[in-house]
Design a protein around this motif. Structure first.
Motif: not given
Length: 275
Positions: A48-51, A72-80, A131-140
């Protein structure tokens, strides 16, 4: 030499404690696999980070958010939401592997709570999702995303994401118990992409042809995407259809419907396993 079989607990409270203890044992088994196969866990977290990096930087400059706003603010909730969807493939793979190797059959032959195998799998996958959400939150946060809503709204948005994952976990458990070989698993994992892309996660349905946009709006994933965008205070695409105007309600209803369908199917399939 004979082995004594422990007496099964009597009474509702005793059976509940038995089920919880056995379910936690199966959960610990799943967590132990993380330490023994860290590459699988890391690859699942990195995809998901690469995406995010690919869509946010490679394609983001060409994307226009309806009504304006940072893509990117539009994208991140979709990536969650997409991360919750990708997790279903991991559930299918793990459940199918245990079934095809005979592990599930051995569990069923042991004096353990019948619910422990499925509940333990579910708890393990939910912990993985946190865990995956925590990582993606940090990347976001690193790429410029921010939750502009209140703390309560942010917690509610995370709750909706985990609710979706919980429902998809039972869908994944059912398909995992159903699959007989790697071909079926590959098919399920492949379908994650068209189902996930045919949503409002990456582009607004209003930019699609009318019939395709309607399908995207009514995709259950789109309701969670729209609801979390609103709760995070991120740019959305709007929409005047009923489903778009009631995204938060449907972000609860859709997972409830999925769970209501696939939980009993999973239990029935588990009970009817042979060999």
């Amino acid at each position: 030499m004979s082995v004594a079989i422990p007496d099964l607990p009597r009474g509702p409270l005793g059976r509940l404690r038995w089920a919880l203890a056995d379910g936690w044992t199966v959960t610990l088994r799943g967590l132990t696999h993380w330490t023994r196969e860290p590459g699988t866990v890391i690859s699942g977290l990195l995809f998901p980070v690469l995406m995010v990096l690919m869509f946010g930087y490679f394609f983001g400059g060409a994307m226009q958010v309806p009504g304006g706003g940072n893509y990117r603010e539009f994208l991140i909730p979709g990536m969650f939401v997409m991360t919750m969807v990708f997790g279903m493939g991991e559930t299918v793979t793990a459940v199918s592997a245990d079934k095809n190797r005979g592990v599930t059959s051995r569990f069923r032959a042991m004096p353990m709570a019948p619910s422990a195998v499925l509940v333990g799998r579910c708890v393990t996958d939910m912990l993985n999702s946190v865990l995956a959400l925590a990582v993606l939150f940090a990347v976001g946060l690193a790429v410029g995303w921010e939750a502009h809503g209140s703390a309560a709204e942010t917690v509610f948005a995370v709750g909706l994401l985990l609710l979706l994952r919980f429902a998809l976990t039972w869908m994944g458990i059912y398909f995992g118990l159903l699959m007989k070989g790697p071909e079926g698993i590959t098919m399920v994992q492949t379908l994650e992409f068209p189902v996930g892309f045919l949503t409002s996660a990456f582009v607004a349905p209003s930019t699609m042809p009318g019939w395709l946009g309607a399908i995207a709006e009514w995709n259950p994933l789109s309701s969670t995407v729209a609801a979390t965008r609103e709760l995070f205070g991120n740019p959305g695409w709007g929409g005047d259809s009923w489903i778009a105007q009631h995204a938060t309600l449907m972000a609860v209803v859709w997972p409830a419907v999925i769970f209501a369908v696939f939980f009993p199917l999973s239990v029935r399939r588990f009970r009817n396993l042979t060999g």
